[in-house]
Every structure is written in C-alpha cells, then in structure tokens.
Design a protein around this motif. Structure first.
Motif, PDB file in Angstrom:
ATOM      1  N   GLN A  55       0.812  -1.209   0.000  1.00  0.00           N
ATOM      2  CA  GLN A  55       0.000   0.000   0.000  1.00  0.00           C
ATOM      3  C   GLN A  55       0.852   1.269   0.000  1.00  0.00           C
ATOM      4  O   GLN A  55       0.396   2.326  -0.399  1.00  0.00           O
ATOM      5  CB  GLN A  55      -0.906   0.038   1.238  1.00  0.00           C
ATOM      6  CG  GLN A  55      -1.928  -1.106   1.276  1.00  0.00           C
ATOM      7  CD  GLN A  55      -2.854  -0.980   2.462  1.00  0.00           C
ATOM      8  OE1 GLN A  55      -3.222   0.112   2.856  1.00  0.00           O
ATOM      9  NE2 GLN A  55      -3.237  -2.098   3.042  1.00  0.00           N
ATOM     10  N   ASP A  56       2.070   1.146   0.466  1.00  0.00           N
ATOM     11  CA  ASP A  56       2.891   2.339   0.648  1.00  0.00           C
ATOM     12  C   ASP A  56       3.791   2.641  -0.541  1.00  0.00           C
ATOM     13  O   ASP A  56       4.551   3.586  -0.518  1.00  0.00           O
ATOM     14  CB  ASP A  56       3.763   2.186   1.901  1.00  0.00           C
ATOM     15  CG  ASP A  56       2.899   2.074   3.155  1.00  0.00           C
ATOM     16  OD1 ASP A  56       1.820   2.683   3.163  1.00  0.00           O
ATOM     17  OD2 ASP A  56       3.310   1.361   4.086  1.00  0.00           O
ATOM     18  N   LYS A 134      -6.481  -2.180  -9.674  1.00  0.00           N
ATOM     19  CA  LYS A 134      -6.542  -2.716  -8.313  1.00  0.00           C
ATOM     20  C   LYS A 134      -6.235  -1.643  -7.282  1.00  0.00           C
ATOM     21  O   LYS A 134      -6.926  -1.535  -6.256  1.00  0.00           O
ATOM     22  CB  LYS A 134      -5.545  -3.867  -8.184  1.00  0.00           C
ATOM     23  CG  LYS A 134      -5.501  -4.502  -6.801  1.00  0.00           C
ATOM     24  CD  LYS A 134      -4.599  -5.725  -6.800  1.00  0.00           C
ATOM     25  CE  LYS A 134      -3.173  -5.339  -7.139  1.00  0.00           C
ATOM     26  NZ  LYS A 134      -2.269  -6.527  -7.126  1.00  0.00           N
ATOM     27  N   ASN A 135      -5.218  -0.826  -7.554  1.00  0.00           N
ATOM     28  CA  ASN A 135      -4.844   0.203  -6.600  1.00  0.00           C
ATOM     29  C   ASN A 135      -5.822   1.369  -6.588  1.00  0.00           C
ATOM     30  O   ASN A 135      -6.005   2.018  -5.553  1.00  0.00           O
ATOM     31  CB  ASN A 135      -3.428   0.692  -6.886  1.00  0.00           C
ATOM     32  CG  ASN A 135      -2.378  -0.251  -6.333  1.00  0.00           C
ATOM     33  OD1 ASN A 135      -2.444  -0.629  -5.173  1.00  0.00           O
ATOM     34  ND2 ASN A 135      -1.428  -0.657  -7.156  1.00  0.00           N
ATOM     35  N   ASN A 139      -7.206   2.362  -3.107  1.00  0.00           N
ATOM     36  CA  ASN A 139      -6.590   3.551  -2.514  1.00  0.00           C
ATOM     37  C   ASN A 139      -7.208   4.887  -2.898  1.00  0.00           C
ATOM     38  O   ASN A 139      -6.948   5.883  -2.215  1.00  0.00           O
ATOM     39  CB  ASN A 139      -5.101   3.588  -2.881  1.00  0.00           C
ATOM     40  CG  ASN A 139      -4.331   2.430  -2.259  1.00  0.00           C
ATOM     41  OD1 ASN A 139      -4.151   2.371  -1.056  1.00  0.00           O
ATOM     42  ND2 ASN A 139      -3.888   1.497  -3.091  1.00  0.00           N
ATOM     43  N   TYR A 140      -7.980   4.948  -3.989  1.00  0.00           N
ATOM     44  CA  TYR A 140      -8.486   6.257  -4.411  1.00  0.00           C
ATOM     45  C   TYR A 140      -9.563   6.746  -3.447  1.00  0.00           C
ATOM     46  O   TYR A 140     -10.520   6.037  -3.138  1.00  0.00           O
ATOM     47  CB  TYR A 140      -9.054   6.202  -5.829  1.00  0.00           C
ATOM     48  CG  TYR A 140      -9.428   7.582  -6.327  1.00  0.00           C
ATOM     49  CD1 TYR A 140      -8.452   8.463  -6.765  1.00  0.00           C
ATOM     50  CD2 TYR A 140     -10.746   8.015  -6.300  1.00  0.00           C
ATOM     51  CE1 TYR A 140      -8.779   9.747  -7.173  1.00  0.00           C
ATOM     52  CE2 TYR A 140     -11.085   9.296  -6.712  1.00  0.00           C
ATOM     53  CZ  TYR A 140     -10.089  10.156  -7.151  1.00  0.00           C
ATOM     54  OH  TYR A 140     -10.408  11.427  -7.539  1.00  0.00           O
ATOM     55  N   ASP A 141      -9.398   7.998  -2.965  1.00  0.00           N
ATOM     56  CA  ASP A 141     -10.380   8.555  -2.028  1.00  0.00           C
ATOM     57  C   ASP A 141     -10.989   9.872  -2.512  1.00  0.00           C
ATOM     58  O   ASP A 141     -11.877  10.430  -1.850  1.00  0.00           O
ATOM     59  CB  ASP A 141      -9.763   8.733  -0.639  1.00  0.00           C
ATOM     60  CG  ASP A 141      -8.512   9.626  -0.649  1.00  0.00           C
ATOM     61  OD1 ASP A 141      -8.372  10.433  -1.584  1.00  0.00           O
ATOM     62  OD2 ASP A 141      -7.686   9.497   0.276  1.00  0.00           O
ATOM     63  N   GLY A 142     -10.527  10.386  -3.644  1.00  0.00           N
ATOM     64  CA  GLY A 142     -11.117  11.599  -4.200  1.00  0.00           C
ATOM     65  C   GLY A 142     -10.711  12.883  -3.522  1.00  0.00           C
ATOM     66  O   GLY A 142     -11.158  13.969  -3.904  1.00  0.00           O
ATOM     67  N   ALA A 153      -1.944  10.854  -7.377  1.00  0.00           N
ATOM     68  CA  ALA A 153      -1.359  10.576  -8.698  1.00  0.00           C
ATOM     69  C   ALA A 153      -2.445  10.345  -9.739  1.00  0.00           C
ATOM     70  O   ALA A 153      -2.316  10.788 -10.891  1.00  0.00           O
ATOM     71  CB  ALA A 153      -0.445   9.360  -8.613  1.00  0.00           C
ATOM     72  N   ILE A 154      -3.514   9.654  -9.356  1.00  0.00           N
ATOM     73  CA  ILE A 154      -4.630   9.419 -10.289  1.00  0.00           C
ATOM     74  C   ILE A 154      -5.262  10.745 -10.695  1.00  0.00           C
ATOM     75  O   ILE A 154      -5.533  11.001 -11.879  1.00  0.00           O
ATOM     76  CB  ILE A 154      -5.683   8.488  -9.661  1.00  0.00           C
ATOM     77  CG1 ILE A 154      -5.152   7.055  -9.606  1.00  0.00           C
ATOM     78  CG2 ILE A 154      -6.996   8.523 -10.447  1.00  0.00           C
ATOM     79  CD1 ILE A 154      -4.950   6.398 -10.954  1.00  0.00           C
TER      80      ILE A 154
END
Length: 271
Positions: A55-56, A134-135, A139-142, A153-154
């Motif tokens: 995750q890191d 998958k990430n 991991n995406y929280d907006g 990064a997204i």
C-alpha cells in the motif's frame, strides 16, 4: 610510445571515445539522481506489484528502476572512461586488455537485458493495467489533498492526460475510499485552470458547474480512458532510454575495436 600515424590516430581516437564515456557516465548519474529525487506522480503510477498487501509504494517502479540502472551504468562508464584514457595515453597493454574485456562483458549484459525487456514487455503492460485498476479500487479517495500518494497521482494523471478512470469512469464505482458514487471525480471534468492544478494547486474547479454531477462528453473526459495514455507516456520514455542504450552500445563496440588495435600495435612494437 607507439610509432606511426595510424597507431597514433588509434590512440587518440580511443582517448576521445573514453572522454565521451566519462562525460556520458557523469550525465547518466546526474539524470538518475534527479529522477529519484524528483517527486513525479508518474513514478507512482509506473510501479507494478502483484502483492495485494503493498500500500505504501515502497517498491521501485519503472522510472525509479530506470534511474537506478542509469546511476549504476553511469558509474561503470566513468570507471571505464578512466581506464580507457589511462590505458591509451600511457599505452599500458594490461589496462587496455582489462578495459576491452570489461566493455565486452557490459555489451553482452546489455544485449541480454534488451532481450529480457522484449520478452517481458507484454507481461509488464498487462501487470501495469491490472495494478492500476486494483490500486484505484483500494486507494483512491477523491481527496485532492489526500495523504495517499496513489490517489493524488490518479487525479494528477486525469488532468494531465485529460482522461477519466483507468479503463473508464466506472472504475470509481469500485473504489472503496470513494464515497460519492453518484458522480465522477472533479479531475475528470474540464477545468477552468488546468495548468494551475498541474503546477501544484490542490483545487479543481470545473468550467461547467453541472460537472461532476452530470458529466458529459463536452464538460468532462469520461469518454477517454487513462490507461492508453499512461502506457504511451511510459513507452515514449522507454524509447528514449533504449535510444541512449543503443548509442552507448555503439560507442562500446568502437571502443573494443580501437583498444584491440592499439594493444596489437603495442605488442608488435615491443616484440
């Protein structure tokens, strides 16, 4: 000292080649360090791992790996340049022999690495796409000021490449940290000041106030997926690295040839 115009030409050409090796090596080390220090969001997106526990993002990605290789290769070139220059100027046959042997070994290693890259290319691209999806889901929280590097990064990639989602905008429906499932991220919208966001401003103001609530093909980028653009960006960078590698390999071949010619001349004159 070697005698004859041809022998002296070989000697000084070899010296010039090795000055180039030294300079290229120093430049490679500098570029590699710059890439490692630079906080580029594409470095995060280029990281590929099949381990769901990661995750890191503490593993090296494509860009970081390339930077490490540049530093290591640059250091080798600096050493080779020094050996070649000393061997040519001082006409030390054993040093020239060591130089030519090491160059040959490096050349073989580069060819092997090139073959490995060609074989692994498709697997890497598949792993990259799966890893990004998958990430994103994990991991995406907006949050544009998120503490999660991948999430930021997204958002950066969506604004930079003018796209939405890895495969499509519906990828966000499966993002566990993304609570607003009825919309798309604001970074999927056409922004009033795109350059300001890309330069580090953590705000994204859509031109059309109905976006992201009602995204369309006009006020957003929901019809454009990010993966092809991310892949194309990485491929372009890889082509640049490969081009540099070919140029270095060509210099190495000439270096081996001239070193062997100079060794032969030294051997004949001492014999």
């Amino acid at each position: 000292m070697v005698a004859g115009c041809g022998a002296n030409c070989i000697k000084y050409i070899l010296f010039v080649f090795n000055v180039l090796f030294f300079l290229i090596g120093a430049a490679a080390v500098g570029i590699g360090i710059w890439v490692l220090v630079d906080k580029n969001y594409m470095s995060t997106l280029s990281k590929v791992t099949s381990d769901p526990a990661v995750q890191d993002y503490n593993i090296p990605g494509l860009l970081q790996s390339g930077a490490i290789i540049l530093i290591a290769g640059g250091a080798v070139l600096i050493v080779m340049g020094f050996l070649g220059c000393c061997g040519a100027v001082k006409e030390i046959k054993c040093m020239l022999c060591l130089y030519a042997t090491l160059l040959l070994l490096i050349l073989v290693a580069e060819i092997a690495a090139g073959i490995l890259v060609a074989v692994m290319k498709n697997k890497f691209e598949t792993e990259l796409q799966l890893n990004l999806v998958k990430n994103l889901e994990k991991n995406y929280d907006g949050n544009l000021k998120s503490g999660n590097t991948f999430s930021r990064a997204i958002d950066w990639a969506q604004v930079y490449f003018e796209c939405c989602g890895i495969n499509n905008y519906k990828d966000f429906e499966n993002a566990t940290g993304w609570t607003n499932k009825t919309t798309v991220p604001a970074t999927c919208c056409v922004l009033t000041d795109r350059d300001k966001f890309l330069n580090g401003d953590n705000t994204a103001t859509p031109k059309d106030s109905t976006c992201p609530g009602t995204p369309t093909g006009v006020n957003s980028y929901i019809q454009t997926s990010c993966y092809p653009k991310i892949r194309s960006w990485l491929v372009d960078k890889s082509v640049t690295v490969i081009g540099i590698a070919f140029a270095i390999a060509a210099l190495e071949i000439f270096g081996i040839i001239f070193a062997c010619c100079l060794m032969r001349t030294i051997g004949q004159q001492k014999g």
